[in-house]
Write a protein that holds these residues in place. Structure first.
Motif, PDB file in Angstrom:
ATOM      1  N   PRO A  18       0.536 -23.470  13.012  1.00 36.25           N
ATOM      2  CA  PRO A  18       0.312 -22.586  14.162  1.00 36.25           C
ATOM      3  C   PRO A  18      -1.028 -22.874  14.828  1.00 36.25           C
ATOM      4  O   PRO A  18      -1.906 -23.512  14.233  1.00 36.25           O
ATOM      5  CB  PRO A  18       0.332 -21.187  13.535  1.00 36.25           C
ATOM      6  N   PRO A  19      -1.226 -22.381  16.060  1.00 31.13           N
ATOM      7  CA  PRO A  19      -2.477 -22.679  16.774  1.00 31.13           C
ATOM      8  C   PRO A  19      -3.705 -21.964  16.220  1.00 31.13           C
ATOM      9  O   PRO A  19      -4.822 -22.357  16.516  1.00 31.13           O
ATOM     10  CB  PRO A  19      -2.179 -22.224  18.205  1.00 31.13           C
ATOM     11  N   ARG A  20      -3.495 -20.909  15.434  1.00 30.80           N
ATOM     12  CA  ARG A  20      -4.627 -20.166  14.883  1.00 30.80           C
ATOM     13  C   ARG A  20      -4.430 -19.969  13.390  1.00 30.80           C
ATOM     14  O   ARG A  20      -3.366 -19.555  12.934  1.00 30.80           O
ATOM     15  CB  ARG A  20      -4.761 -18.787  15.549  1.00 30.80           C
ATOM     16  N   MET A  21      -5.467 -20.268  12.620  1.00 25.07           N
ATOM     17  CA  MET A  21      -5.482 -20.011  11.188  1.00 25.07           C
ATOM     18  C   MET A  21      -6.864 -19.469  10.840  1.00 25.07           C
ATOM     19  O   MET A  21      -7.818 -19.614  11.623  1.00 25.07           O
ATOM     20  CB  MET A  21      -5.156 -21.267  10.380  1.00 25.07           C
ATOM     21  N   VAL A  22      -6.982 -18.844   9.668  1.00 25.95           N
ATOM     22  CA  VAL A  22      -8.242 -18.207   9.297  1.00 25.95           C
ATOM     23  C   VAL A  22      -8.643 -18.624   7.888  1.00 25.95           C
ATOM     24  O   VAL A  22      -7.855 -18.499   6.948  1.00 25.95           O
ATOM     25  CB  VAL A  22      -8.135 -16.667   9.365  1.00 25.95           C
ATOM     26  N   LEU A  23      -9.872 -19.129   7.747  1.00 26.76           N
ATOM     27  CA  LEU A  23     -10.492 -19.331   6.448  1.00 26.76           C
ATOM     28  C   LEU A  23     -11.238 -18.046   6.091  1.00 26.76           C
ATOM     29  O   LEU A  23     -12.039 -17.547   6.892  1.00 26.76           O
ATOM     30  CB  LEU A  23     -11.470 -20.503   6.480  1.00 26.76           C
ATOM     31  N   ARG A  24     -10.988 -17.533   4.918  1.00 26.09           N
ATOM     32  CA  ARG A  24     -11.632 -16.290   4.485  1.00 26.09           C
ATOM     33  C   ARG A  24     -12.392 -16.540   3.188  1.00 26.09           C
ATOM     34  O   ARG A  24     -11.843 -17.096   2.239  1.00 26.09           O
ATOM     35  CB  ARG A  24     -10.593 -15.194   4.277  1.00 26.09           C
ATOM     36  N   TYR A  25     -13.651 -16.135   3.192  1.00 26.04           N
ATOM     37  CA  TYR A  25     -14.495 -16.254   2.016  1.00 26.04           C
ATOM     38  C   TYR A  25     -14.735 -14.862   1.444  1.00 26.04           C
ATOM     39  O   TYR A  25     -15.104 -13.927   2.175  1.00 26.04           O
ATOM     40  CB  TYR A  25     -15.840 -16.906   2.382  1.00 26.04           C
ATOM     41  N   GLU A  26     -14.495 -14.744   0.133  1.00 29.23           N
ATOM     42  CA  GLU A  26     -14.715 -13.474  -0.547  1.00 29.23           C
ATOM     43  C   GLU A  26     -15.732 -13.692  -1.657  1.00 29.23           C
ATOM     44  O   GLU A  26     -15.446 -14.387  -2.637  1.00 29.23           O
ATOM     45  CB  GLU A  26     -13.397 -12.948  -1.114  1.00 29.23           C
ATOM     46  N   PRO A  27     -16.946 -13.148  -1.522  1.00 31.98           N
ATOM     47  CA  PRO A  27     -17.982 -13.368  -2.541  1.00 31.98           C
ATOM     48  C   PRO A  27     -17.582 -12.765  -3.876  1.00 31.98           C
ATOM     49  O   PRO A  27     -16.913 -11.732  -3.939  1.00 31.98           O
ATOM     50  CB  PRO A  27     -19.217 -12.684  -1.944  1.00 31.98           C
ATOM     51  N   GLY A  28     -18.018 -13.415  -4.951  1.00 33.01           N
ATOM     52  CA  GLY A  28     -17.650 -12.951  -6.273  1.00 33.01           C
ATOM     53  C   GLY A  28     -18.349 -11.689  -6.710  1.00 33.01           C
ATOM     54  O   GLY A  28     -17.937 -11.056  -7.684  1.00 33.01           O
ATOM     55  N   ASP A  29     -19.400 -11.284  -6.005  1.00 33.01           N
ATOM     56  CA  ASP A  29     -20.157 -10.106  -6.430  1.00 33.01           C
ATOM     57  C   ASP A  29     -19.712  -8.847  -5.702  1.00 33.01           C
ATOM     58  O   ASP A  29     -20.402  -7.821  -5.750  1.00 33.01           O
ATOM     59  CB  ASP A  29     -21.654 -10.331  -6.189  1.00 33.01           C
ATOM     60  N   GLY A  30     -18.556  -8.924  -5.010  1.00 30.27           N
ATOM     61  CA  GLY A  30     -18.082  -7.749  -4.306  1.00 30.27           C
ATOM     62  C   GLY A  30     -18.744  -7.525  -2.968  1.00 30.27           C
ATOM     63  O   GLY A  30     -18.620  -6.438  -2.390  1.00 30.27           O
ATOM     64  N   GLY A  31     -19.445  -8.526  -2.453  1.00 30.72           N
ATOM     65  CA  GLY A  31     -20.101  -8.386  -1.158  1.00 30.72           C
ATOM     66  C   GLY A  31     -19.119  -8.405  -0.001  1.00 30.72           C
ATOM     67  O   GLY A  31     -17.893  -8.400  -0.177  1.00 30.72           O
ATOM     68  N   VAL A  32     -19.653  -8.465   1.205  1.00 32.12           N
ATOM     69  CA  VAL A  32     -18.834  -8.407   2.415  1.00 32.12           C
ATOM     70  C   VAL A  32     -18.131  -9.752   2.627  1.00 32.12           C
ATOM     71  O   VAL A  32     -18.775 -10.801   2.630  1.00 32.12           O
ATOM     72  CB  VAL A  32     -19.712  -8.070   3.639  1.00 32.12           C
ATOM     73  N   PRO A  33     -16.802  -9.750   2.821  1.00 30.52           N
ATOM     74  CA  PRO A  33     -16.086 -11.006   3.093  1.00 30.52           C
ATOM     75  C   PRO A  33     -16.511 -11.600   4.432  1.00 30.52           C
ATOM     76  O   PRO A  33     -17.039 -10.916   5.310  1.00 30.52           O
ATOM     77  CB  PRO A  33     -14.611 -10.572   3.124  1.00 30.52           C
ATOM     78  N   GLU A  58     -15.016 -14.288   7.535  1.00 29.45           N
ATOM     79  CA  GLU A  58     -13.851 -14.970   8.072  1.00 29.45           C
ATOM     80  C   GLU A  58     -14.271 -15.983   9.126  1.00 29.45           C
ATOM     81  O   GLU A  58     -15.123 -15.704   9.971  1.00 29.45           O
ATOM     82  CB  GLU A  58     -12.853 -13.975   8.671  1.00 29.45           C
ATOM     83  N   LEU A  59     -13.648 -17.166   9.035  1.00 24.64           N
ATOM     84  CA  LEU A  59     -13.928 -18.253   9.965  1.00 24.64           C
ATOM     85  C   LEU A  59     -12.618 -18.626  10.664  1.00 24.64           C
ATOM     86  O   LEU A  59     -11.767 -19.298  10.078  1.00 24.64           O
ATOM     87  CB  LEU A  59     -14.491 -19.462   9.226  1.00 24.64           C
ATOM     88  N   PRO A  60     -12.414 -18.197  11.915  1.00 28.16           N
ATOM     89  CA  PRO A  60     -11.180 -18.554  12.628  1.00 28.16           C
ATOM     90  C   PRO A  60     -11.153 -20.045  12.941  1.00 28.16           C
ATOM     91  O   PRO A  60     -12.164 -20.648  13.276  1.00 28.16           O
ATOM     92  CB  PRO A  60     -11.272 -17.724  13.924  1.00 28.16           C
ATOM     93  N   LEU A  61      -9.983 -20.653  12.802  1.00 32.26           N
ATOM     94  CA  LEU A  61      -9.787 -22.066  13.084  1.00 32.26           C
ATOM     95  C   LEU A  61      -8.788 -22.216  14.227  1.00 32.26           C
ATOM     96  O   LEU A  61      -7.718 -21.597  14.207  1.00 32.26           O
ATOM     97  CB  LEU A  61      -9.255 -22.800  11.855  1.00 32.26           C
ATOM     98  N   THR A  62      -9.138 -23.026  15.204  1.00 35.76           N
ATOM     99  CA  THR A  62      -8.220 -23.359  16.284  1.00 35.76           C
ATOM    100  C   THR A  62      -7.587 -24.711  15.970  1.00 35.76           C
ATOM    101  O   THR A  62      -8.279 -25.727  15.919  1.00 35.76           O
ATOM    102  CB  THR A  62      -8.952 -23.417  17.638  1.00 35.76           C
ATOM    103  N   ILE A  63      -6.276 -24.724  15.747  1.00 35.72           N
ATOM    104  CA  ILE A  63      -5.560 -25.939  15.380  1.00 35.72           C
ATOM    105  C   ILE A  63      -4.940 -26.534  16.643  1.00 35.72           C
ATOM    106  O   ILE A  63      -4.027 -25.954  17.238  1.00 35.72           O
ATOM    107  CB  ILE A  63      -4.460 -25.648  14.341  1.00 35.72           C
ATOM    108  N   ALA A  64      -5.455 -27.678  17.068  1.00 36.36           N
ATOM    109  CA  ALA A  64      -4.992 -28.295  18.313  1.00 36.36           C
ATOM    110  C   ALA A  64      -3.547 -28.762  18.185  1.00 36.36           C
ATOM    111  O   ALA A  64      -3.177 -29.367  17.180  1.00 36.36           O
ATOM    112  CB  ALA A  64      -5.886 -29.466  18.684  1.00 36.36           C
TER     113      ALA A  64
END
Length: 284
Positions: free
Chosen positions: A80-95, A97-103
């Motif tokens: 799809p044209p849009r995908m999202v990389l999501r990072y979740e810290p191991g210490d319970g911190g704030v996630p 998100e890095l949106p990706l534009t797929i050409a």
């Protein structure tokens, strides 16, 4: 922003914080996912990136991350044209998100005014029974995790020669799409060696030709990235072998369903089909 820059911005105030508080302060300043270069944010493409300690997901699916924080992900031919990389810290911190534009890609689509398959041309029962076993072997081989590290490398061409078939091309028969071309065809004389585009472990070596692929070789590069090489006249490595980038793997041939001698090279990542040309080093 690099970790040392985050420390400089936070200044002396970090001295009074606990280790966990300092880590959270750094995370708030530094981007926890750092994209590596080069990359190909396009259908059939890929990227490598480095993450701070924690979990990384692509559209909700967890990705394996190496001990040094490096990870790999890729995008199917029909991503799809849009995908999202999501990072979740191991210490319970704030996630994060890095949106990706797929050409999107302009695939070579050919419309043919004939039916996809005449009613009398379907496969017979003996072929289907044999094919079922072959597909089971391919699926099991691609599911193996060998710890190979070739996914970290810029790939090289497995063989010299003209690209006689491109990834993603497709025929449409009277409005009914046929299967698209899943790899890159490289024309070459029979008996010409082809080599490993990146280091890896051989997870399948078909000494008896498969019905379609002929002498098929599957090479695991690690992190779910796998190369397939079809139609070989002869294989020079065996299942379980560890091979280095540039090492000869086999000889070009036309075993299986092939109209002439050539190497068909395809790449998959966790079920997604990828464009091998997008993985080649600039000099490749």
């Amino acid at each position: 922003m690099h970790r040392r820059h985050a420390l400089a911005l936070a200044g002396g105030g970090l001295a009074a914080l606990t280790i966990r508080q300092a880590a959270r302060a750094i995370s708030a300043i530094a981007q926890p996912i750092e994209i590596q270069s080069p990359m190909a944010l396009t259908q059939g493409g890929w990227l490598r990136a480095r993450a701070m300690p924690g979990q990384v997901k692509l559209d909700g699916i967890g990705l394996p991350v190496a001990d040094d924080g490096l990870f790999f992900t890729a995008f199917d031919r029909d991503a799809p044209p849009r995908m999202v990389l999501r990072y979740e810290p191991g210490d319970g911190g704030v996630p994060f998100e890095l949106p990706l534009t797929i050409a999107p890609r302009a695939w070579a689509i050919e419309h043919v005014d004939t039916p996809l398959r005449p009613p009398s041309a379907g496969p017979d029962a003996s072929f289907m029974a044999r094919r079922k076993g072959e597909l089971a072997q391919i699926k099991a081989a691609r599911a193996r995790e060998t710890g190979a590290q070739g996914w970290r490398q810029a790939m090289v061409r497995p063989a010299r020669g003209r690209f006689s078939g491109r990834f993603g091309s497709q025929r449409v028969y009277q409005g009914q799409p046929g299967a698209y071309h899943s790899g890159l065809d490289i024309a070459g004389a029979a008996g010409t060696p082809y080599v490993a585009p990146a280091s890896g472990t051989v997870v399948l070596a078909a000494t008896a030709p498969f019905t379609l692929e002929g002498h098929l070789l599957l090479l695991d590069h690690g992190m779910g990235l796998c190369s397939a090489f079809l139609h070989a006249a002869q294989l020079l490595v065996a299942e379980g072998d560890s091979v280095q980038q540039g090492q000869p793997l086999g000889l070009i041939g036309q075993t299986g369903r092939a109209t002439g001698p050539h190497l068909h090279w395809s790449l998959t990542w966790r079920g997604s089909r990828l464009d091998p040309q997008l993985f080649l080093a600039p000099a490749g």
